[in-house]
Write a protein that holds these residues in place. Structure first.
Motif, PDB file in Angstrom:
ATOM      1  N   THR A  57       2.668  -9.288  -7.412  1.00 53.32           N
ATOM      2  CA  THR A  57       2.015  -7.950  -7.925  1.00 53.32           C
ATOM      3  C   THR A  57       0.912  -7.743  -7.013  1.00 53.32           C
ATOM      4  O   THR A  57       0.133  -6.858  -7.327  1.00 53.32           O
ATOM      5  CB  THR A  57       1.592  -8.147  -9.410  1.00 53.32           C
ATOM      6  OG1 THR A  57       0.739  -9.272  -9.557  1.00 53.32           O
ATOM      7  CG2 THR A  57       2.784  -8.465 -10.442  1.00 53.32           C
ATOM      8  N   GLY A  58       0.813  -8.289  -5.735  1.00 54.70           N
ATOM      9  CA  GLY A  58      -0.455  -7.890  -4.895  1.00 54.70           C
ATOM     10  C   GLY A  58      -0.218  -6.611  -4.184  1.00 54.70           C
ATOM     11  O   GLY A  58       0.872  -5.921  -4.439  1.00 54.70           O
ATOM     12  N   VAL A  59      -1.310  -6.337  -3.425  1.00 54.83           N
ATOM     13  CA  VAL A  59      -1.334  -5.218  -2.695  1.00 54.83           C
ATOM     14  C   VAL A  59      -0.340  -5.125  -1.522  1.00 54.83           C
ATOM     15  O   VAL A  59       0.215  -4.225  -1.117  1.00 54.83           O
ATOM     16  CB  VAL A  59      -2.599  -4.633  -2.195  1.00 54.83           C
ATOM     17  CG1 VAL A  59      -2.788  -3.407  -1.290  1.00 54.83           C
ATOM     18  CG2 VAL A  59      -3.546  -4.475  -3.594  1.00 54.83           C
ATOM     19  N   ALA A  60      -0.285  -6.337  -0.739  1.00 57.64           N
ATOM     20  CA  ALA A  60       0.619  -6.204   0.563  1.00 57.64           C
ATOM     21  C   ALA A  60       2.160  -6.103   0.103  1.00 57.64           C
ATOM     22  O   ALA A  60       2.700  -6.369  -0.945  1.00 57.64           O
ATOM     23  CB  ALA A  60       0.621  -7.485   1.126  1.00 57.64           C
ATOM     24  N   GLY A  61       2.822  -5.199   1.064  1.00 53.59           N
ATOM     25  CA  GLY A  61       4.059  -5.094   1.001  1.00 53.59           C
ATOM     26  C   GLY A  61       4.354  -3.620   1.063  1.00 53.59           C
ATOM     27  O   GLY A  61       3.421  -2.733   1.527  1.00 53.59           O
ATOM     28  N   LEU A  62       5.761  -3.001   0.586  1.00 47.44           N
ATOM     29  CA  LEU A  62       6.172  -1.784   0.921  1.00 47.44           C
ATOM     30  C   LEU A  62       5.715  -0.963  -0.523  1.00 47.44           C
ATOM     31  O   LEU A  62       5.964  -1.496  -1.421  1.00 47.44           O
ATOM     32  CB  LEU A  62       7.537  -1.716   1.080  1.00 47.44           C
ATOM     33  CG  LEU A  62       8.087  -0.253   1.645  1.00 47.44           C
ATOM     34  CD1 LEU A  62       7.597   0.161   2.788  1.00 47.44           C
ATOM     35  CD2 LEU A  62       9.773  -0.327   1.504  1.00 47.44           C
ATOM     36  N   TRP A  63       5.078   0.217  -0.345  1.00 51.32           N
ATOM     37  CA  TRP A  63       4.903   1.118  -1.394  1.00 51.32           C
ATOM     38  C   TRP A  63       5.601   2.385  -1.198  1.00 51.32           C
ATOM     39  O   TRP A  63       5.625   2.977  -0.417  1.00 51.32           O
ATOM     40  CB  TRP A  63       3.455   1.155  -1.468  1.00 51.32           C
ATOM     41  CG  TRP A  63       2.472   0.042  -1.994  1.00 51.32           C
ATOM     42  CD1 TRP A  63       1.917  -0.792  -1.221  1.00 51.32           C
ATOM     43  CD2 TRP A  63       1.990  -0.207  -3.271  1.00 51.32           C
ATOM     44  NE1 TRP A  63       1.362  -1.664  -1.916  1.00 51.32           N
ATOM     45  CE2 TRP A  63       1.307  -1.126  -3.297  1.00 51.32           C
ATOM     46  CE3 TRP A  63       2.147   0.571  -4.491  1.00 51.32           C
ATOM     47  CZ2 TRP A  63       0.646  -1.913  -4.166  1.00 51.32           C
ATOM     48  CZ3 TRP A  63       1.354  -0.031  -5.688  1.00 51.32           C
ATOM     49  CH2 TRP A  63       0.870  -1.228  -5.339  1.00 51.32           C
ATOM     50  N   GLU A  64       6.133   2.923  -2.255  1.00 52.30           N
ATOM     51  CA  GLU A  64       7.195   4.059  -2.039  1.00 52.30           C
ATOM     52  C   GLU A  64       7.101   5.256  -3.220  1.00 52.30           C
ATOM     53  O   GLU A  64       6.328   4.787  -4.346  1.00 52.30           O
ATOM     54  CB  GLU A  64       8.594   3.834  -2.468  1.00 52.30           C
ATOM     55  CG  GLU A  64       9.185   2.543  -1.416  1.00 52.30           C
ATOM     56  CD  GLU A  64      10.636   2.324  -1.662  1.00 52.30           C
ATOM     57  OE1 GLU A  64      11.513   2.804  -1.297  1.00 52.30           O
ATOM     58  OE2 GLU A  64      10.911   1.269  -2.536  1.00 52.30           O
ATOM     59  N   THR A  65       6.932   6.402  -2.564  1.00 51.07           N
ATOM     60  CA  THR A  65       6.742   7.366  -3.237  1.00 51.07           C
ATOM     61  C   THR A  65       7.604   7.513  -4.623  1.00 51.07           C
ATOM     62  O   THR A  65       8.942   7.252  -4.537  1.00 51.07           O
ATOM     63  CB  THR A  65       6.541   8.839  -2.592  1.00 51.07           C
ATOM     64  OG1 THR A  65       7.942   8.888  -2.103  1.00 51.07           O
ATOM     65  CG2 THR A  65       5.499   8.641  -1.324  1.00 51.07           C
ATOM     66  N   SER A  96       9.195  12.779  -0.029  1.00 51.69           N
ATOM     67  CA  SER A  96       9.698  11.322  -0.136  1.00 51.69           C
ATOM     68  C   SER A  96       8.815  10.551   0.999  1.00 51.69           C
ATOM     69  O   SER A  96       8.419  11.115   2.042  1.00 51.69           O
ATOM     70  CB  SER A  96      11.062  11.085   0.125  1.00 51.69           C
ATOM     71  OG  SER A  96      11.439   9.771   0.091  1.00 51.69           O
ATOM     72  N   GLY A  97       8.664   9.189   0.732  1.00 53.03           N
ATOM     73  CA  GLY A  97       7.907   8.387   1.682  1.00 53.03           C
ATOM     74  C   GLY A  97       7.320   6.866   1.384  1.00 53.03           C
ATOM     75  O   GLY A  97       7.970   6.547   0.049  1.00 53.03           O
ATOM     76  N   TRP A  98       6.813   6.482   2.192  1.00 51.10           N
ATOM     77  CA  TRP A  98       6.472   4.902   1.994  1.00 51.10           C
ATOM     78  C   TRP A  98       5.293   4.498   2.773  1.00 51.10           C
ATOM     79  O   TRP A  98       4.953   5.420   3.795  1.00 51.10           O
ATOM     80  CB  TRP A  98       7.610   4.185   2.284  1.00 51.10           C
ATOM     81  CG  TRP A  98       8.059   4.395   3.581  1.00 51.10           C
ATOM     82  CD1 TRP A  98       9.264   5.182   3.777  1.00 51.10           C
ATOM     83  CD2 TRP A  98       7.819   3.911   4.944  1.00 51.10           C
ATOM     84  NE1 TRP A  98       9.574   5.285   5.088  1.00 51.10           N
ATOM     85  CE2 TRP A  98       8.824   4.469   5.574  1.00 51.10           C
ATOM     86  CE3 TRP A  98       6.865   2.990   5.261  1.00 51.10           C
ATOM     87  CZ2 TRP A  98       8.663   4.260   6.973  1.00 51.10           C
ATOM     88  CZ3 TRP A  98       6.807   2.799   6.511  1.00 51.10           C
ATOM     89  CH2 TRP A  98       7.664   3.223   7.595  1.00 51.10           C
ATOM     90  N   VAL A  99       4.545   3.542   2.373  1.00 51.67           N
ATOM     91  CA  VAL A  99       3.429   2.884   3.253  1.00 51.67           C
ATOM     92  C   VAL A  99       3.599   1.384   3.271  1.00 51.67           C
ATOM     93  O   VAL A  99       3.798   0.698   2.206  1.00 51.67           O
ATOM     94  CB  VAL A  99       2.086   3.210   2.918  1.00 51.67           C
ATOM     95  CG1 VAL A  99       0.954   2.804   3.606  1.00 51.67           C
ATOM     96  CG2 VAL A  99       1.856   4.934   2.694  1.00 51.67           C
ATOM     97  N   LEU A 100       3.541   0.850   4.236  1.00 53.31           N
ATOM     98  CA  LEU A 100       3.483  -0.693   4.683  1.00 53.31           C
ATOM     99  C   LEU A 100       2.320  -1.136   4.815  1.00 53.31           C
ATOM    100  O   LEU A 100       1.467  -0.634   5.561  1.00 53.31           O
ATOM    101  CB  LEU A 100       4.584  -1.126   5.750  1.00 53.31           C
ATOM    102  CG  LEU A 100       4.835  -2.399   5.642  1.00 53.31           C
ATOM    103  CD1 LEU A 100       5.429  -3.006   4.550  1.00 53.31           C
ATOM    104  CD2 LEU A 100       5.643  -2.614   7.086  1.00 53.31           C
ATOM    105  N   VAL A 101       1.639  -2.098   3.797  1.00 58.86           N
ATOM    106  CA  VAL A 101       0.381  -2.410   3.997  1.00 58.86           C
ATOM    107  C   VAL A 101       0.208  -4.027   3.744  1.00 58.86           C
ATOM    108  O   VAL A 101       1.139  -4.580   3.287  1.00 58.86           O
ATOM    109  CB  VAL A 101      -0.572  -1.706   2.809  1.00 58.86           C
ATOM    110  CG1 VAL A 101      -0.372  -0.152   2.760  1.00 58.86           C
ATOM    111  CG2 VAL A 101      -0.224  -2.476   1.497  1.00 58.86           C
ATOM    112  N   ALA A 102      -1.005  -4.642   4.451  1.00 61.91           N
ATOM    113  CA  ALA A 102      -1.284  -5.761   4.208  1.00 61.91           C
ATOM    114  C   ALA A 102      -2.665  -5.792   3.818  1.00 61.91           C
ATOM    115  O   ALA A 102      -3.309  -4.960   3.856  1.00 61.91           O
ATOM    116  CB  ALA A 102      -1.276  -6.642   5.884  1.00 61.91           C
TER     117      ALA A 102
END
Length: 260
Positions: A57-65, A96-102
């Motif tokens: 459930t952390g912030v890191a990873g792939l987030w999708e609209t 549509s989209g996504w953001v990849l974060v660490a």
């Protein structure tokens, strides 16, 4: 005096119904939207990177609209028949989209991302007495060259954002990246409010761009039926959920994402 009061009344009438800027969506229980078809045009415009899903459930990873995300534009226009200016506002939920974060201790790192908006579905939401504002929609699509370039696409640059990933408060950030309009790509910077709450990442904000730099011509001639300020504000309200399943696509050029 009558003329002054009449002018003041017209200005009040025009601005009383001003459409408010897009704000942060309310956090609440949401289920991830069904995966779109691999042939979906918006999916192809923003191919999801091939990174493994996680069960954390952390912030890191792939987030999708997700459903409920909205994008649009605001433009200042002046009609020859009216003495006061007006603000045109159009919006769509076709994006549509996504953001990849660490994640760090007091920051997050944007590794890559992509948000695509289908401008063919932009619809006016403002009101102007005596006018049907929907009449401008096809003209706007034509000016954007939507037949050849149906999507406006924003791809953020890799960057470190000074936010607290453990906080549920609204935080203010700026994100720079490449903005593509009508097939022309230029740098742009969005000012955003962001909030991480109830396992949802919401973001809302805007950027103002001189559309002439993208080859988009708006009516600017003084004395014409309508005169439009070429500095157009693009605004978004995004809802993103953490991806819990393996991704199936690749980078924008189709190549596998390389770990940093």
């Amino acid at each position: 005096m009558v003329a002054v009061l009449g002018t003041a009344g017209a200005i009040t009438l025009l601005y009383h119904g001003r459409v408010q800027p897009l704000g942060l969506a309310q956090a609440g229980p949401r289920s991830p939207a069904a995966s779109p078809s691999p042939d979906d045009p918006l999916t192809l415009a923003c191919r999801r990177p091939a990174v493994p899903g996680t069960g954390t459930t952390g912030v890191a990873g792939l987030w999708e609209t997700e459903r409920g995300s909205i994008a649009g534009y605001r433009a200042h226009e002046r009609f020859a028949e009216l003495t006061s200016p007006h603000e045109a506002v159009a919006r769509t939920d076709q994006l549509s989209g996504w953001v990849l974060v660490a994640a760090g201790n007091a920051s997050i790192q944007i590794q890559t991302g992509c948000i695509a908006v289908d401008v063919r579905n932009l619809n006016s939401v403002d009101e102007l007495p005596g006018f049907n504002t929907a009449d401008r929609d096809q003209s706007a699509r034509d000016m954007l060259g939507s037949r050849s370039h149906p999507f406006v696409v924003f791809e953020p640059y890799p960057s470190t954002i000074a936010v607290d990933p453990a906080s549920a408060a609204v935080q203010h950030i700026q994100i720079s990246g490449d903005l593509e309009i009508s097939g022309v790509t230029k740098p742009a910077r969005f000012a955003l409010d962001v909030r991480l709450q109830n396992s949802q990442l919401t973001a809302a904000g805007s950027t103002t761009v001189p559309v002439g730099d993208f080859g988009v011509q708006v009516p600017e001639e003084v004395g014409g039926f309508v005169q439009v300020d070429p500095h157009i504000t693009l605004e978004v309200s995004l809802i993103l959920l953490h991806s819990r399943h393996p991704a199936v696509a690749a980078n924008q050029d189709g190549s596998p994402l390389q770990p940093s």
